[in-house]
Structure formats: structure tokens, C-alpha cells
Design a protein around this motif. Structure first.
Motif, PDB file in Angstrom:
ATOM      1  N   UNK A 158       0.841  -1.200   0.000  1.00  0.00           N
ATOM      2  CA  UNK A 158       0.000   0.000   0.000  1.00  0.00           C
ATOM      3  C   UNK A 158       0.876   1.250   0.000  1.00  0.00           C
ATOM      4  N   UNK A 159       1.881   1.255   0.836  1.00  0.00           N
ATOM      5  CA  UNK A 159       2.812   2.385   0.921  1.00  0.00           C
ATOM      6  C   UNK A 159       3.526   2.592  -0.421  1.00  0.00           C
ATOM      7  N   UNK A 160       4.063   1.493  -0.991  1.00  0.00           N
ATOM      8  CA  UNK A 160       4.761   1.572  -2.287  1.00  0.00           C
ATOM      9  C   UNK A 160       3.835   2.073  -3.382  1.00  0.00           C
ATOM     10  N   UNK A 161       2.596   1.589  -3.382  1.00  0.00           N
ATOM     11  CA  UNK A 161       1.635   1.981  -4.401  1.00  0.00           C
ATOM     12  C   UNK A 161       1.458   3.500  -4.419  1.00  0.00           C
ATOM     13  N   UNK A 162       1.408   4.110  -3.252  1.00  0.00           N
ATOM     14  CA  UNK A 162       1.186   5.555  -3.176  1.00  0.00           C
ATOM     15  C   UNK A 162       2.474   6.365  -3.298  1.00  0.00           C
ATOM     16  N   UNK A 163       3.623   5.741  -3.056  1.00  0.00           N
ATOM     17  CA  UNK A 163       4.892   6.452  -3.198  1.00  0.00           C
ATOM     18  C   UNK A 163       5.413   6.412  -4.624  1.00  0.00           C
ATOM     19  N   UNK A 164       5.117   5.335  -5.357  1.00  0.00           N
ATOM     20  CA  UNK A 164       5.670   5.218  -6.706  1.00  0.00           C
ATOM     21  C   UNK A 164       4.604   4.875  -7.734  1.00  0.00           C
ATOM     22  N   UNK A 165       4.084   3.658  -7.690  1.00  0.00           N
ATOM     23  CA  UNK A 165       3.118   3.236  -8.704  1.00  0.00           C
ATOM     24  C   UNK A 165       2.366   2.009  -8.213  1.00  0.00           C
TER      25      UNK A 165
END
Length: 185
Positions: A158-165
Motif C-alpha cells: 500500500x505504501x509503495x503503491x502511493x509512493x511510486x506506482x
């Protein structure tokens, strides 16, 4: 004397209840609450971080089917037939949950998950996840250990999705295709 014994038993019972086994995870996501809410309550959102396929109907009693193996047989795709239990827009959602197909005894039961969203500064959201309703022993212990690891990975995604893609599920799906194509051993 009986009053004291009764009070002692009551206190011990409350303490045991308060110490119920639960999984608690937390992550800070670099996105406003409304965006994180969409990640948990729409098909596109779920597929952007949680699993490659989902059926989502964000209302009490609505579908929250998370298919980690969309090529699997019905009932073996992942979190089949799960439902939203409560939704408080932009603040909280809860859903029932089952053990993985590899743990069939525990899978026949349901646990529950509560996700809370806390605005930090209008640009970031603290996400807390509480997973409770566990039985004891056998497959329950295995399911608990599995989800203690898995929820950390979900929140990391979830964190990665909102930080990058959004998560790219291509390699995952390719592995599933190979797995399903190989003869059973």
C-alpha cells in the motif's frame, strides 16, 4: 469472602479478554486519506496494492473478494466470499477474513479485520490494521503466524503503491500460470 472471589474472577476474566490474541500493524502512507480510502474500497484500488484480482462492493455486506490466485478453482483463489462488515467513510472499514486454502480447518472459520485511517497533515495517512477473532492451537496458530507476516507485506505494498506506482502483478501471474500448468505431484 464470596464477593471477593467473584470480583477476582471477574477481573481475571476481563484481563484475559483484554489480552486476546490479535495482529496489529501500522504504516504511514504518503497520500491523503481520500486516496487511501479509495485503495481499500474500489476494485482498482485493491488491485493496485493487495492482489491481482478483486470483486469489491463497498457497502455493509458487500463483496470483499480478494483473489491472490485468480487462476485457481472457485473457493481456492484467496479470500473468496469475504464481506465488508462496517464502513465509516474516510475513517474505518472492517471485513471478515479467512485462512489460506492450505489451512482448510481454519479456513472454515472467519476472523475479522479493522482498518483505520488517520489524517496526519492532509498529505499523509496513518493506516492501522487490527486482525482479531483467532482460535487456539493447530491450524489457528499457523494462520496467525501466516497473517502476522502477510499483513506487513500488504501494508508495505500500500505504501509503495502511493509512493511510486501500482503493484505490477505480471511476474506473479506468470508464476501462477506455470504452477497451474505443471502436472500435480
Amino acid at each position: 469472602m464470596r464477593v471477593w472471589i467473584t470480583l477476582l474472577l471477574l477481573v481475571l476474566g476481563i484481563e484475559a479478554f483484554a489480552q486476546e490474541r490479535a495482529i496489529d500493524k501500522e504504516v504511514v502512507v504518503a497520500a491523503p486519506v481520500a486516496e487511501v480510502w479509495q485503495s481499500w474500497t474500489t476494485r482498482a484500488g485493491i488491485e493496485s496494492f493487495f492482489a491481482p484480482q478483486a470483486e469489491v462492493d463497498a457497502r455493509v455486506g458487500g463483496a470483499f473478494h480478494i483473489h491472490f490466485d485468480p487462476l485457481g478453482e472457485p473457493g481456492l483463489k484467496g479470500a473468496d466470499d469475504m464481506r465488508y462488515m462496517a464502513l465509516q467513510p474516510m475513517k474505518m472499514l472492517s471485513f471478515d477474513w479467512s485462512a489460506p486454502p492450505s489451512l482448510p480447518e481454519a479456513r472454515q472459520q472467519r476472523t475479522f479485520v479493522v482498518v483505520r485511517l488517520h489524517d496526519i497533515d492532509g498529505k499523509s495517512t496513518r493506516v492501522t490494521l487490527h486482525h482479531a477473532g483467532w482460535g487456539d492451537g493447530g491450524e489457528w496458530d499457523k494462520a496467525y503466524a501466516y497473517f502476522d507476516r502477510a499483513w506487513g507485506a500488504v501494508l508495505s505494498n500500500l505504501k509503495k503503491r502511493h509512493e511510486s506506482a501500482p503493484i505490477d502483478w505480471t511476474d506473479w501471474l506468470d508464476q501462477l500460470k506455470k504452477h497451474h500448468a505443471s502436472p500435480a505431484k
